[in-house]
Motif scaffolding. Structure first.
Motif, short mmCIF file in Angstrom:
data_model
loop_
_atom_site.label_atom_id
_atom_site.label_comp_id
_atom_site.label_asym_id
_atom_site.label_seq_id
_atom_site.Cartn_x
_atom_site.Cartn_y
_atom_site.Cartn_z
N ASN A 1 0.59 -1.01 -0.17
CA ASN A 1 -0.09 -0.11 -0.03
C ASN A 1 0.54 1.31 0.18
O ASN A 1 1.23 2.02 0.58
N PRO A 2 1.05 1.77 -1.54
CA PRO A 2 1.93 3.32 -1.06
C PRO A 2 0.53 4.11 -0.81
O PRO A 2 0.03 4.32 -0.19
N ASN A 3 1.45 5.12 0.02
CA ASN A 3 1.30 6.59 0.97
C ASN A 3 1.78 7.62 0.55
O ASN A 3 3.62 7.75 0.93
N TRP A 4 2.05 8.29 -0.76
CA TRP A 4 2.63 9.27 -0.57
C TRP A 4 2.93 10.83 0.92
O TRP A 4 1.70 10.81 1.01
N GLN A 5 3.87 10.36 0.77
CA GLN A 5 4.20 11.85 2.51
C GLN A 5 5.38 13.37 1.38
O GLN A 5 6.34 12.99 1.05
N GLY A 6 4.51 14.29 0.73
CA GLY A 6 4.43 14.99 -0.01
C GLY A 6 4.72 15.30 -1.02
O GLY A 6 4.13 13.72 -2.15
N ASP A 7 5.37 15.81 -2.22
CA ASP A 7 5.21 15.50 -3.54
C ASP A 7 6.92 14.41 -3.86
O ASP A 7 6.37 13.57 -5.07
N ASN A 8 7.52 13.96 -3.52
CA ASN A 8 8.91 13.69 -3.97
C ASN A 8 9.27 11.69 -2.72
O ASN A 8 10.20 11.56 -3.61
N LEU A 9 8.24 11.73 -2.24
CA LEU A 9 8.37 10.08 -1.15
C LEU A 9 7.54 9.84 -1.09
O LEU A 9 5.91 10.54 -1.00
N VAL A 10 7.19 8.08 -1.25
CA VAL A 10 6.13 7.32 -0.98
C VAL A 10 6.58 5.99 -0.41
O VAL A 10 7.88 5.77 -0.41
N LYS A 11 6.00 6.05 0.70
CA LYS A 11 6.60 5.04 1.72
C LYS A 11 5.11 3.92 1.36
O LYS A 11 4.42 4.36 1.17
N PHE A 12 5.58 2.48 1.43
CA PHE A 12 4.74 1.80 1.52
C PHE A 12 5.02 0.32 2.40
O PHE A 12 5.84 0.29 3.57
N LYS A 13 3.92 -0.53 2.76
CA LYS A 13 4.12 -1.29 3.45
C LYS A 13 3.45 -1.82 3.33
O LYS A 13 2.00 -1.89 3.15
N ARG A 14 3.34 -3.97 3.43
CA ARG A 14 2.76 -4.77 3.71
C ARG A 14 3.98 -5.49 4.77
O ARG A 14 4.28 -5.56 4.83
N SER A 15 2.53 -6.59 4.67
CA SER A 15 3.49 -7.76 6.19
C SER A 15 4.44 -7.96 5.88
O SER A 15 4.41 -8.70 4.64
N GLY A 16 5.71 -7.99 6.08
CA GLY A 16 6.56 -8.19 5.73
C GLY A 16 8.03 -7.65 5.22
O GLY A 16 9.25 -7.33 4.79
#
Length: 92
Positions: free
Chosen positions: A35-50
């Motif tokens: 699941n992507p989560n944009w943090q501003g215009d230039n950074l995407v954080k993502f996470k899922r199990s593992g």
């Protein structure tokens, strides 16, 4: 735990790169449940199990850093290879 780092140079505009990254993160979400989560215009954080990580956009490069948990670490090289291929195809 395994760490995967992939970078791809580009010569595209900021808007083009964001559109490509949007498609790339959509692909990661559908293929791997990340699941992507944009943090501003230039950074995407993502996470899922593992798996957790980030994708950073700079003026001439896109960089992906992943932390892969123990259970998925056997797939780290395959994930890295697929990311490199996908990023080269879309950004190169």
């Amino acid at each position: 735990m395994a760490r995967v780092n992939v970078s791809q140079d580009h010569d595209k505009s900021e808007d083009e790169v964001r559109e490509i990254v949007n498609r790339l993160t959509d692909d990661l979400k559908s293929r791997y449940g990340i699941n992507p989560n944009w943090q501003g215009d230039n950074l995407v954080k993502f996470k899922r199990s593992g798996v957790s990580g980030q994708l950073r956009i700079s003026d001439n490069k896109v960089t992906v850093d992943l932390d892969i948990g123990f259970l998925l670490s056997a797939y780290a090289e395959k994930i890295k290879s697929e990311l490199k291929t996908m990023m080269a195809k879309k950004l190169g």
